[in-house]
Write an enzyme that holds these catalytic residues in place. Structure first.
Site, PDB file in Angstrom:
ATOM      1  N   LYS A 120      17.636   7.519  14.568  1.00  0.00           N
ATOM      2  CA  LYS A 120      18.905   7.176  13.673  1.00  0.00           C
ATOM      3  C   LYS A 120      18.673   5.834  13.144  1.00  0.00           C
ATOM      4  O   LYS A 120      19.373   5.528  12.154  1.00  0.00           O
ATOM      5  CB  LYS A 120      20.160   7.445  14.278  1.00  0.00           C
ATOM      6  CG  LYS A 120      20.135   6.353  15.720  1.00  0.00           C
ATOM      7  CD  LYS A 120      20.847   5.180  15.545  1.00  0.00           C
ATOM      8  CE  LYS A 120      20.912   4.404  16.728  1.00  0.00           C
ATOM      9  NZ  LYS A 120      21.487   3.001  16.585  1.00  0.00           N
TER      10      LYS A 120
ATOM     11  N   THR B 205      26.038   4.288  12.967  1.00  0.00           N
ATOM     12  CA  THR B 205      24.978   3.280  12.497  1.00  0.00           C
ATOM     13  C   THR B 205      24.712   3.208  11.049  1.00  0.00           C
ATOM     14  O   THR B 205      24.485   2.160  10.411  1.00  0.00           O
ATOM     15  CB  THR B 205      23.604   3.490  13.079  1.00  0.00           C
ATOM     16  OG1 THR B 205      23.761   4.010  14.390  1.00  0.00           O
ATOM     17  CG2 THR B 205      22.764   2.469  12.939  1.00  0.00           C
TER      18      THR B 205
END
Length: 334
Positions: free
Chosen positions: A187, A244
């Site tokens: 990610k 994120t």
């Protein structure tokens, strides 16, 4: 319970505070003795400005603090996990639980962080991965947060759950340490990519497209390597990807914005002023995908931008112009 957190970055410090709030005997170790002394004196970590470090939190640069520890949290940057683990090994006992919270894949070996730790410690104790959508700044402020403690040994995962969980920090357990760690590392690459998109001037539609299709390829690789498909739709997967890719707390996102605006990769990371894990992960992910022959066009383009000097704007028509596909057949995580 005696707990030691190895790594005095923002995340390690925030987790030390969670453990302290839960009544544990906690020591925060820094690899830089001068930094440890400064934090002990000021009772503040510069990476978590304004958050008080209670006097009951011991801060040290002396590795002997590991003597007799029941719970050891490994929180250095991914590139320093091996070296820190080697120093930790002599202090570990079979009954110790070692928790990795670093998000990355080791360069060249392509090992997950738990694999690195098991290798350098001689597999002397159980290793649990703790991951999820958890900005250190918000955990330090005691804002509601959720994570996953993953280990094939359910008792070890539950021990970590019990140690960390409180009314502000909720912890789920999982057996799927492979999926949780891969999701955590991959990610960061996508967060960098989302930042680049923003820096290029693209908006919400583009970021939503990127995040969704990136999750398809993250899951494709993760499942191929032994992760469980459901993990990638959970906290460690989609949850961490969302936070994120969309927050300015994210160093990966901020660095990506600067790159999209025309800064060099190295200048962008220097301006962010802290470790940008997605940069390191991009190379490892590319190596993994190539080795396993798994199609990952977004991660491949990120690698080419970050390591081969390909102009970021050039990868957009390349990705958008790919042959049409069926979404359900081409999306591993649905």
């Amino acid at each position: 319970m005696k707990a030691v957190v190895l790594g005095s970055g923002g995340w390690g410090t925030a987790l030390a505070l969670v453990l302290l709030d839960n009544g544990h005997d906690v020591t925060l170790w820094s690899r830089t003795p001068a930094k440890a002394e400064e934090m002990a004196r000021t009772r503040e970590n510069p990476l978590l400005k304004g958050i008080l470090l209670p006097e009951t939190l011991a801060v040290t640069g002396d590795m002997s603090c590991l003597e007799g520890a029941d719970l050891v949290i490994s929180a250095p940057p991914s590139f320093a996990v091996r070296k820190t683990g080697e120093k930790t090994a002599p202090y570990l006992r079979p009954e110790t639980i070692l928790v990795t919270v670093s998000k990355g894949i080791e360069r060249d070996t392509n090992l997950r962080m738990s694999e690195v730790l098991r290798e350098v410690t001689g597999n002397v104790c159980r290793v649990v991965a703790l991951s999820g959508p958890s900005h250190a700044e918000e955990v330090g402020l005691r804002l509601p947060t959720g994570c996953v403690a993953a280990c094939p040994d359910r008792d070890a995962a539950r021990s970590v759950q019990d140690a960390f969980m409180n009314e502000r920090f909720r912890v789920y357990t999982s057996y799927d340490i492979i999926g949780v760690e891969l999701a955590a590392a991959l990610k960061n690459v996508i967060a960098l990519s989302c930042g680049i998109c923003a820096g290029l001037g693209f908006q919400d539609n583009t970021k939503a497209l990127l995040m969704t299709r990136a999750m398809a390829e993250i899951t494709r690789l993760g499942e191929y390597l032994g992760g469980a498909r459901r993990t990638f739709g959970g906290l460690a997967g989609m949850g961490d990807l969302i936070v994120t890719c969309t927050s300015m707390h994210s160093r990966n996102n901020r660095a990506g914005i600067l790159i999209g605006q025309g800064r060099t990769v190295q200048d962008a990371m220097k301006e962010v002023g802290a470790v940008v894990e997605g940069y390191y992960a991009a190379e490892s992910v590319h190596q993994l995908a190539e080795r396993e022959n798994v199609e990952m066009p977004i991660c491949r383009c990120a690698y080419e931008v970050l390591y081969k000097g390909k102009p970021a704007r050039d990868v957009v028509p390349e990705l958008m112009g790919r042959e049409g596909k069926d979404e359900l057949l081409g999306t591993a995580w649905l």
